[in-house]
Enzyme design. Sequence first.
Site, PDB file in Angstrom:
ATOM      1  N   HIS A  96       2.478   6.590 -32.739  1.00  0.00           N
ATOM      2  CA  HIS A  96       1.563   6.255 -31.644  1.00  0.00           C
ATOM      3  C   HIS A  96       0.737   5.040 -32.028  1.00  0.00           C
ATOM      4  CE1 HIS A  96      -0.387   9.207 -34.252  1.00  0.00           C
ATOM      5  NE2 HIS A  96      -1.546   8.627 -33.966  1.00  0.00           N
ATOM      6  N   HIS A  98      -2.893   3.221 -31.216  1.00  0.00           N
ATOM      7  CA  HIS A  98      -4.224   3.356 -30.611  1.00  0.00           C
ATOM      8  C   HIS A  98      -4.590   2.030 -29.949  1.00  0.00           C
ATOM      9  CE1 HIS A  98      -5.509   7.017 -33.023  1.00  0.00           C
ATOM     10  NE2 HIS A  98      -4.523   6.577 -33.787  1.00  0.00           N
TER      11      HIS A  98
HETATM   12  P1  AMP Z   1      -3.822   9.536 -35.961  1.00  0.00           P
HETATM   13  O1  AMP Z   1      -4.964  10.105 -36.766  1.00  0.00           O
HETATM   14  O2  AMP Z   1      -3.671   8.061 -36.043  1.00  0.00           O
HETATM   15  O3  AMP Z   1      -2.541  10.295 -36.216  1.00  0.00           O
HETATM   16  O4  AMP Z   1      -4.223   9.781 -34.448  1.00  0.00           O
HETATM   17  C1  AMP Z   1      -4.046  10.977 -33.779  1.00  0.00           C
HETATM   18  C2  AMP Z   1      -4.958  10.945 -32.590  1.00  0.00           C
HETATM   19  O5  AMP Z   1      -4.546  11.945 -31.691  1.00  0.00           O
HETATM   20  C3  AMP Z   1      -6.431  11.215 -32.921  1.00  0.00           C
HETATM   21  O6  AMP Z   1      -7.213  10.087 -32.547  1.00  0.00           O
HETATM   22  C4  AMP Z   1      -6.756  12.445 -32.092  1.00  0.00           C
HETATM   23  O7  AMP Z   1      -8.051  12.412 -31.534  1.00  0.00           O
HETATM   24  C5  AMP Z   1      -5.688  12.402 -31.024  1.00  0.00           C
HETATM   25  N1  AMP Z   1      -5.336  13.694 -30.429  1.00  0.00           N
HETATM   26  C6  AMP Z   1      -5.104  14.853 -31.079  1.00  0.00           C
HETATM   27  N2  AMP Z   1      -4.788  15.815 -30.200  1.00  0.00           N
HETATM   28  C7  AMP Z   1      -4.810  15.242 -28.969  1.00  0.00           C
HETATM   29  C8  AMP Z   1      -4.579  15.717 -27.650  1.00  0.00           C
HETATM   30  N3  AMP Z   1      -4.235  16.991 -27.393  1.00  0.00           N
HETATM   31  N4  AMP Z   1      -4.710  14.852 -26.615  1.00  0.00           N
HETATM   32  C9  AMP Z   1      -5.072  13.572 -26.846  1.00  0.00           C
HETATM   33  N5  AMP Z   1      -5.289  13.053 -28.069  1.00  0.00           N
HETATM   34  C10 AMP Z   1      -5.166  13.880 -29.122  1.00  0.00           C
END
Ligand code: AMP
Length: 110
Positions: A96, A98
């Site tokens: 993903h 950001h």
């Molecule tokens: P990373 O730490 O780069 O793997 O980012 C994962 C992101 O996913 C974090 O910023 C979380 O806040 C986000 N996240 C986790 N669960 C969900 C969810 N159910 N819906 C939307 N975002 C999420």
Amino acid sequence: MDCLFCKIIAGEIPSTKVYEDEHTLAFRDINPQAPVHVLVLPKKHMANLLEADGETAGALLRTVQQVAKQEGLAQDGFRVVSNCGKNGCQSVEHLHIHVLGGKQLTGEMG
Ligand code: AMP
């Protein structure tokens, strides 16, 4: 597969969708770090950037551009981050990107 983002893509877990096309999905981060914080991901499961082929990378960047324009970030700018692996603090193992913006971000990158 026990992947949170695959479940969101499948509609099994709700999300606030911002944009969707054949290959990508964009939705709002549940814990936003900026006024605009959108996650852009491929619908096909892959762990992180190391597994992305050129077609996927292109599709993701096109969606980043679309989201930036749609969310009004094009004029003042924004930041794109993709955490990868342990040192990158990746917490969800589905690639993903950001997209962060809507305010003056700090200069710190790490
Ligand atoms: P990373 O730490 O780069 O793997 O980012 C994962 C992101 O996913 C974090 O910023 C979380 O806040 C986000 N996240 C986790 N669960 C969900 C969810 N159910 N819906 C939307 N975002 C999420």
